[in-house]
Write an enzyme that holds these catalytic residues in place. Sequence first.
Site, PDB file in Angstrom:
ATOM      1  N   LYS A  30       7.316   8.287   6.082  1.00 54.15           N
ATOM      2  CA  LYS A  30       6.469   7.354   6.626  1.00 54.15           C
ATOM      3  C   LYS A  30       7.167   6.562   6.010  1.00 54.15           C
ATOM      4  O   LYS A  30       7.852   6.028   4.704  1.00 54.15           O
ATOM      5  CB  LYS A  30       4.911   7.061   5.505  1.00 54.15           C
ATOM      6  CG  LYS A  30       4.803   6.049   5.181  1.00 54.15           C
ATOM      7  CD  LYS A  30       2.594   5.910   3.714  1.00 54.15           C
ATOM      8  CE  LYS A  30       3.417   5.253   2.478  1.00 54.15           C
ATOM      9  NZ  LYS A  30       3.823   3.391   2.384  1.00 54.15           N
ATOM     10  N   ASP A  59       3.599   1.841   8.415  1.00 53.80           N
ATOM     11  CA  ASP A  59       2.591   1.669   7.492  1.00 53.80           C
ATOM     12  C   ASP A  59       3.181   0.555   7.676  1.00 53.80           C
ATOM     13  O   ASP A  59       3.501  -0.164   5.801  1.00 53.80           O
ATOM     14  CB  ASP A  59       2.671   2.590   5.944  1.00 53.80           C
ATOM     15  CG  ASP A  59       1.907   2.368   5.181  1.00 53.80           C
ATOM     16  OD1 ASP A  59       0.692   2.216   5.422  1.00 53.80           O
ATOM     17  OD2 ASP A  59       2.115   2.929   3.791  1.00 53.80           O
ATOM     18  N   LYS A  61       0.085  -2.075   7.656  1.00 57.56           N
ATOM     19  CA  LYS A  61      -1.581  -2.328   7.459  1.00 57.56           C
ATOM     20  C   LYS A  61      -1.517  -3.910   7.622  1.00 57.56           C
ATOM     21  O   LYS A  61      -1.694  -4.294   7.423  1.00 57.56           O
ATOM     22  CB  LYS A  61      -1.360  -2.394   5.746  1.00 57.56           C
ATOM     23  CG  LYS A  61      -1.298  -0.563   5.641  1.00 57.56           C
ATOM     24  CD  LYS A  61      -1.413  -1.295   3.454  1.00 57.56           C
ATOM     25  CE  LYS A  61      -1.157   0.498   2.854  1.00 57.56           C
ATOM     26  NZ  LYS A  61       0.247   0.809   2.370  1.00 57.56           N
ATOM     27  N   ASP A  64      -5.304  -9.672  10.609  1.00 55.98           N
ATOM     28  CA  ASP A  64      -5.128 -10.480  11.218  1.00 55.98           C
ATOM     29  C   ASP A  64      -5.894 -11.134  12.011  1.00 55.98           C
ATOM     30  O   ASP A  64      -7.160 -10.100  11.892  1.00 55.98           O
ATOM     31  CB  ASP A  64      -3.793 -10.784  12.056  1.00 55.98           C
ATOM     32  CG  ASP A  64      -2.724 -12.446  11.764  1.00 55.98           C
ATOM     33  OD1 ASP A  64      -3.642 -13.336  12.760  1.00 55.98           O
ATOM     34  OD2 ASP A  64      -1.945 -12.483  11.162  1.00 55.98           O
ATOM     35  N   THR A 118      -5.946   2.692  -2.972  1.00 55.54           N
ATOM     36  CA  THR A 118      -5.657   3.686  -3.976  1.00 55.54           C
ATOM     37  C   THR A 118      -5.030   3.203  -5.171  1.00 55.54           C
ATOM     38  O   THR A 118      -6.093   4.352  -6.391  1.00 55.54           O
ATOM     39  CB  THR A 118      -4.770   5.458  -3.658  1.00 55.54           C
ATOM     40  OG1 THR A 118      -3.581   4.791  -2.744  1.00 55.54           O
ATOM     41  CG2 THR A 118      -5.059   5.862  -2.283  1.00 55.54           C
ATOM     42  N   ARG A 208       6.707   8.321  -4.985  1.00 57.74           N
ATOM     43  CA  ARG A 208       7.783   9.179  -6.220  1.00 57.74           C
ATOM     44  C   ARG A 208       8.449  10.093  -6.611  1.00 57.74           C
ATOM     45  O   ARG A 208       9.113  10.141  -7.040  1.00 57.74           O
ATOM     46  CB  ARG A 208       6.831   7.559  -6.978  1.00 57.74           C
ATOM     47  CG  ARG A 208       7.597   6.539  -7.030  1.00 57.74           C
ATOM     48  CD  ARG A 208       6.221   5.500  -8.278  1.00 57.74           C
ATOM     49  NE  ARG A 208       5.515   4.782  -7.390  1.00 57.74           N
ATOM     50  CZ  ARG A 208       4.035   4.987  -7.511  1.00 57.74           C
ATOM     51  NH1 ARG A 208       4.136   3.908  -8.430  1.00 57.74           N
ATOM     52  NH2 ARG A 208       3.315   4.858  -7.066  1.00 57.74           N
TER      53      ARG A 208
END
Length: 230
Positions: A30, A59, A61, A64, A118, A208
């Site tokens: 990602k 990623d 997102k 617009d 999330t 992480r």
Amino acid sequence: MELCVALDLPSQKENLALAESLKGYDIWMKVGFRAYIRDGKAFIQALKAINPKFKIFLDLKLYDIPNTMADASEEIAKLGVDMFNIHASAGSVAMKTVMDRLSSYENRPLVLAVTALTSFDESHFKEVYEKGIQSKAEQFAKMSYAQGLDGVVCSTFESRAIKEATSQKFLTLCPAIRPFGEEAGDQERVATLELAEQEGVDYPVIGRPIYNDSHPAQKVAEILKVLSTL
Ligand code: C5P
């Protein structure tokens, strides 16, 4: 489930070193805001050079007006990535415009819509969307499904209801996975791999817990081992 590793390290050098250490695994990578804004197209090419079988999820997102989103989606398709995402709250016209624009691409990337981030808890989510996470995420998912998107980004806790409201084939990609009880950090709705499997998640995204581990490749091996038993 197919593992997706978030490359969110502070420098391109560190991200590439992480990818290099994981090159034996044909997994998803990602590429988010931080890496793409800093390192751009060359970074994607460098990842593919490390392992051509890495699948790339961009990623960014997008959010617009419809035409701007469709223009950006077309540029993303030209990058040769395998999946990208847009915000469902951009609306059904934006979704349709994006999908129409990509329809001429033979191997278009998968397109997912972000439902509820999330990191939101219930009260902060309501502050913005005036509805609870579960019902709004389901509504966003139905809209996305109706416009021909391939799936949504959601938390593990909405995955099952979203599939029931749309189709079992409608993909769910879920961040905030903590495979072995690692720290949640800023994530609110965290889940284990076992729960993700139970809830029908297609792509668990893990950042992480992998890149902060002292042995990321070993951690990935452990995660893949768990996935193979589920
Ligand atoms: O480090 P961690 O495992 O929490 O990483 C989760 C990744 O998923 C981050 O790159 C974050 O930007 C991304 N993400 C998220 N929630 C979403 C969509 C993407 O956490 N709804």
